[in-house]
Motif scaffolding. Structure first.
Motif, PDB file in Angstrom:
ATOM      1  N   UNK A  67       0.834  -1.210   0.000  1.00 33.24           N
ATOM      2  CA  UNK A  67       0.000   0.000   0.000  1.00 33.24           C
ATOM      3  C   UNK A  67       0.866   1.256   0.000  1.00 33.24           C
ATOM      4  N   UNK A  68       1.967   1.218   0.767  1.00 36.05           N
ATOM      5  CA  UNK A  68       2.871   2.362   0.809  1.00 36.05           C
ATOM      6  C   UNK A  68       3.489   2.612  -0.561  1.00 36.05           C
ATOM      7  N   UNK A  69       3.932   1.536  -1.215  1.00 35.90           N
ATOM      8  CA  UNK A  69       4.551   1.688  -2.549  1.00 35.90           C
ATOM      9  C   UNK A  69       3.579   2.333  -3.532  1.00 35.90           C
ATOM     10  N   UNK A  70       2.312   1.973  -3.432  1.00 37.12           N
ATOM     11  CA  UNK A  70       1.328   2.502  -4.376  1.00 37.12           C
ATOM     12  C   UNK A  70       1.049   3.985  -4.167  1.00 37.12           C
ATOM     13  N   UNK A  71       1.341   4.509  -2.971  1.00 30.99           N
ATOM     14  CA  UNK A  71       1.127   5.946  -2.721  1.00 30.99           C
ATOM     15  C   UNK A  71       2.287   6.799  -3.206  1.00 30.99           C
ATOM     16  N   UNK A  72       3.462   6.188  -3.452  1.00 35.07           N
ATOM     17  CA  UNK A  72       4.671   6.962  -3.753  1.00 35.07           C
ATOM     18  C   UNK A  72       4.506   7.862  -4.977  1.00 35.07           C
ATOM     19  N   UNK A  73       3.933   7.403  -6.100  1.00 34.49           N
ATOM     20  CA  UNK A  73       3.773   8.323  -7.238  1.00 34.49           C
ATOM     21  C   UNK A  73       2.965   9.572  -6.903  1.00 34.49           C
ATOM     22  N   UNK A  74       1.929   9.414  -6.088  1.00 33.43           N
ATOM     23  CA  UNK A  74       1.125  10.576  -5.698  1.00 33.43           C
ATOM     24  C   UNK A  74       1.929  11.520  -4.821  1.00 33.43           C
ATOM     25  N   UNK A  75       2.665  10.963  -3.857  1.00 33.28           N
ATOM     26  CA  UNK A  75       3.475  11.799  -2.980  1.00 33.28           C
ATOM     27  C   UNK A  75       4.548  12.537  -3.773  1.00 33.28           C
ATOM     28  N   UNK A  76       5.164  11.845  -4.726  1.00 35.26           N
ATOM     29  CA  UNK A  76       6.209  12.463  -5.539  1.00 35.26           C
ATOM     30  C   UNK A  76       5.642  13.580  -6.415  1.00 35.26           C
ATOM     31  N   UNK A  77       4.483  13.335  -6.998  1.00 33.93           N
ATOM     32  CA  UNK A  77       3.861  14.344  -7.866  1.00 33.93           C
ATOM     33  C   UNK A  77       3.489  15.606  -7.091  1.00 33.93           C
ATOM     34  N   UNK A  78       3.256  15.454  -5.791  1.00 29.72           N
ATOM     35  CA  UNK A  78       2.809  16.585  -4.985  1.00 29.72           C
ATOM     36  C   UNK A  78       3.880  17.108  -4.028  1.00 29.72           C
ATOM     37  N   UNK A  79       5.099  16.588  -4.142  1.00 23.93           N
ATOM     38  CA  UNK A  79       6.150  16.966  -3.189  1.00 23.93           C
ATOM     39  C   UNK A  79       6.488  18.451  -3.267  1.00 23.93           C
ATOM     40  N   UNK A  80       6.550  18.990  -4.475  1.00 20.59           N
ATOM     41  CA  UNK A  80       6.878  20.413  -4.626  1.00 20.59           C
ATOM     42  C   UNK A  80       5.771  21.279  -4.027  1.00 20.59           C
ATOM     43  N   UNK A  81       4.507  20.902  -4.277  1.00 18.02           N
ATOM     44  CA  UNK A  81       3.405  21.666  -3.691  1.00 18.02           C
ATOM     45  C   UNK A  81       3.422  21.558  -2.168  1.00 18.02           C
ATOM     46  N   UNK A  82       3.709  20.368  -1.656  1.00 22.29           N
ATOM     47  CA  UNK A  82       3.771  20.166  -0.206  1.00 22.29           C
ATOM     48  C   UNK A  82       4.772  21.119   0.422  1.00 22.29           C
ATOM     49  N   UNK A  83       5.948  21.227  -0.183  1.00 19.80           N
ATOM     50  CA  UNK A  83       6.960  22.131   0.358  1.00 19.80           C
ATOM     51  C   UNK A  83       6.510  23.581   0.236  1.00 19.80           C
ATOM     52  N   UNK A  84       5.948  23.943  -0.889  1.00 21.49           N
ATOM     53  CA  UNK A  84       5.521  25.333  -1.129  1.00 21.49           C
ATOM     54  C   UNK A  84       4.417  25.756  -0.163  1.00 21.49           C
ATOM     55  N   UNK A  85       3.476  24.842   0.104  1.00 26.15           N
ATOM     56  CA  UNK A  85       2.323  25.175   0.945  1.00 26.15           C
ATOM     57  C   UNK A  85       2.582  24.975   2.433  1.00 26.15           C
ATOM     58  N   UNK A  86       3.758  24.462   2.778  1.00 25.74           N
ATOM     59  CA  UNK A  86       4.161  24.253   4.176  1.00 25.74           C
ATOM     60  C   UNK A  86       3.325  23.202   4.889  1.00 25.74           C
ATOM     61  N   UNK A 108      10.601   7.919  -0.233  1.00 26.11           N
ATOM     62  CA  UNK A 108      11.028   7.987  -1.636  1.00 26.11           C
ATOM     63  C   UNK A 108      10.183   8.983  -2.416  1.00 26.11           C
ATOM     64  N   UNK A 109       8.944   9.136  -1.999  1.00 22.42           N
ATOM     65  CA  UNK A 109       8.046  10.052  -2.702  1.00 22.42           C
ATOM     66  C   UNK A 109       8.094  11.454  -2.149  1.00 22.42           C
ATOM     67  N   UNK A 110       7.962  11.591  -0.834  1.00 27.77           N
ATOM     68  CA  UNK A 110       7.961  12.915  -0.197  1.00 27.77           C
ATOM     69  C   UNK A 110       8.355  12.746   1.256  1.00 27.77           C
ATOM     70  N   UNK A 111       9.540  13.232   1.601  1.00 30.88           N
ATOM     71  CA  UNK A 111      10.029  13.065   2.967  1.00 30.88           C
ATOM     72  C   UNK A 111       9.153  13.822   3.967  1.00 30.88           C
ATOM     73  N   UNK A 112       8.624  14.982   3.574  1.00 31.24           N
ATOM     74  CA  UNK A 112       7.784  15.756   4.498  1.00 31.24           C
ATOM     75  C   UNK A 112       6.511  14.994   4.862  1.00 31.24           C
ATOM     76  N   UNK A 113       5.846  14.440   3.849  1.00 30.98           N
ATOM     77  CA  UNK A 113       4.621  13.679   4.123  1.00 30.98           C
ATOM     78  C   UNK A 113       4.941  12.437   4.950  1.00 30.98           C
ATOM     79  N   UNK A 114       6.026  11.745   4.608  1.00 38.66           N
ATOM     80  CA  UNK A 114       6.415  10.554   5.363  1.00 38.66           C
ATOM     81  C   UNK A 114       6.733  10.903   6.814  1.00 38.66           C
ATOM     82  N   UNK A 115       7.343  12.057   7.024  1.00 41.66           N
ATOM     83  CA  UNK A 115       7.667  12.526   8.382  1.00 41.66           C
ATOM     84  C   UNK A 115       6.393  12.682   9.210  1.00 41.66           C
TER      85      UNK A 115
END
Length: 376
Positions: A8-27, A70-77
């Motif tokens: 299940x975690x592996x399947x979320x990685x593409x979504x997290x990666x696609x949104x990693x830049x927005x995640x950082x920008x939006x804090x 692997x997708x987004x360290x902030x979300x994983x944190x």
């Protein structure tokens, strides 16, 4: 290990990666990333099965959070600290508060013990009146509940009360603007004369001792996303150096054609793999402890040194990868610079403070007690 959770975690990685830049920008983690994690059941990692969760052991948590990193360290944190906070709440809070935390297994639960000067609580009939500021509450803007440490100036003890407070009773001051892990929503919680009922407060005289081993959950769950981010950097640099990237003004057509270029890369991979092995070993030791047992303090400090060493190995691996990739790795649009910044910040979490751990290691070696760290 729970393979279904890891899948299940592996399947979320593409979504997290696609949104990693927005995640950082939006804090704060992007809505699509949060939805993907919630749909995968990963906000319920440490919730008991009876309450609708996975009750995952630490080894499983490390594996899952490494994948998310692997997708987004902030979300994983945020996912990792949510898991650790829910586990600690079952040790630190009274029964009514625990029931509130577990009422929605897929909710986000934040916690902080960082208290600004002037924050305090006053006992009143029926509960505790709380005012103050609590910084670095990772996941603050996603959470429905928060656990905060409340100083009691007139209690005659330095020990704080632990209070469970709905986010609807608090405000969030967006103070976390950092070089790395910018999307963790690690902002400041603000309380203004909030009444916390008795059933949602643990006063110092009623506090149950929290086993020192419970502290490892927090360390493991913040380190695993850093290993995941380092793995993602490895993949990115591998593609670059085996493709058309050539060392500047050399006879090589690719970085990978250079024997030392290949060595640099394998050294980065070795450090990353070693960091993962160290982290899993610590998780396995803590998972394997019989209920109610306690590791000797010498074993605890050795395990913490293992995690601190793993954190340093991630930073060393990132430095090697940046050397191989070159200055273009620091361009804003290149994910490599985000991985580097996230790892640089996350591996300096207080749990890994290397100089204090080295000091305590020496104190125990020569029986110069007590240790400098209260967490041991």
């Amino acid at each position: 290990m729970n393979e279904s959770l890891l899948d299940a975690a592996r399947k979320t990685v593409p979504t997290l990666l696609a949104n990693a830049e927005r995640t950082e920008r939006d804090l704060t983690p992007a809505p699509d990333s949060v939805a993907a994690v919630r749909a995968a059941g990963l906000f319920a990692l440490t919730v008991p099965r009876a309450a609708g969760g996975s009750e995952a052991d630490l080894v499983t948590q490390v594996e899952v959070l490494t994948e998310l990193g692997r997708g987004c360290a902030s979300t994983a944190w945020v996912v990792g600290l949510n898991a650790a906070n829910k586990a600690v709440a079952r040790l630190a809070l009274p029964d009514p508060a625990q029931e509130a935390v577990l009422a929605d297994p897929d909710s986000v639960f934040c916690a902080t013990q960082v208290v600004s000067p002037g924050s305090s609580g006053v006992r009143v009939p029926g509960g505790l009146r709380v005012s103050g500021r609590w910084s670095m509450a990772s996941g603050a803007e996603l959470a429905s509940l928060a656990m905060i440490a409340v100083p009691l100036p007139d209690a005659g003890t330095p020990m704080p009360a632990m209070a469970l407070v709905p986010l609807s009773d608090l405000s969030v001051d967006r103070t976390w603007r950092a070089a790395g892990l910018g999307g963790t929503s690690s902002h400041t919680l603000v309380a203004e004369d909030v009444l916390v009922p008795d059933g949602f407060v643990t006063f110092p005289e009623a506090a149950r001792p929290i086993p020192p081993e419970a502290m490892f959950a927090g360390g493991l769950t913040v380190l695993a996303p850093m290993i995941g981010a380092t793995h993602a950097a490895l993949d990115l640099v591998a593609d670059a150096i085996t493709g058309g990237r050539a060392p500047y003004m050399t006879t090589y057509a690719r970085v990978a054609d250079s024997p030392l270029g290949r060595y640099w890369f394998t050294e980065a991979r070795r450090r990353t793999d070693t960091a993962m092995r160290r982290t899993l070993r610590v998780a396995e030791v803590v998972d394997g402890l019989p209920a109610g047992s306690e590791l000797p303090v010498t074993d605890r400090v050795e395990l913490r040194v293992e995690l601190s060493t793993a954190a340093r190995e991630c930073r060393e691996a990132m430095d090697l990868l940046l050397d191989l990739h070159g200055a273009s790795g620091f361009v804003d649009g290149n994910p490599l610079q985000r991985y580097w910044r996230d790892v640089a910040v996350g591996t300096r979490h207080p749990f890994f403070t290397p100089y204090i751990l080295a000091e305590d290691y020496g104190r125990l070696e020569f029986d110069v007690l007590p240790t400098a760290s209260f967490a041991l």
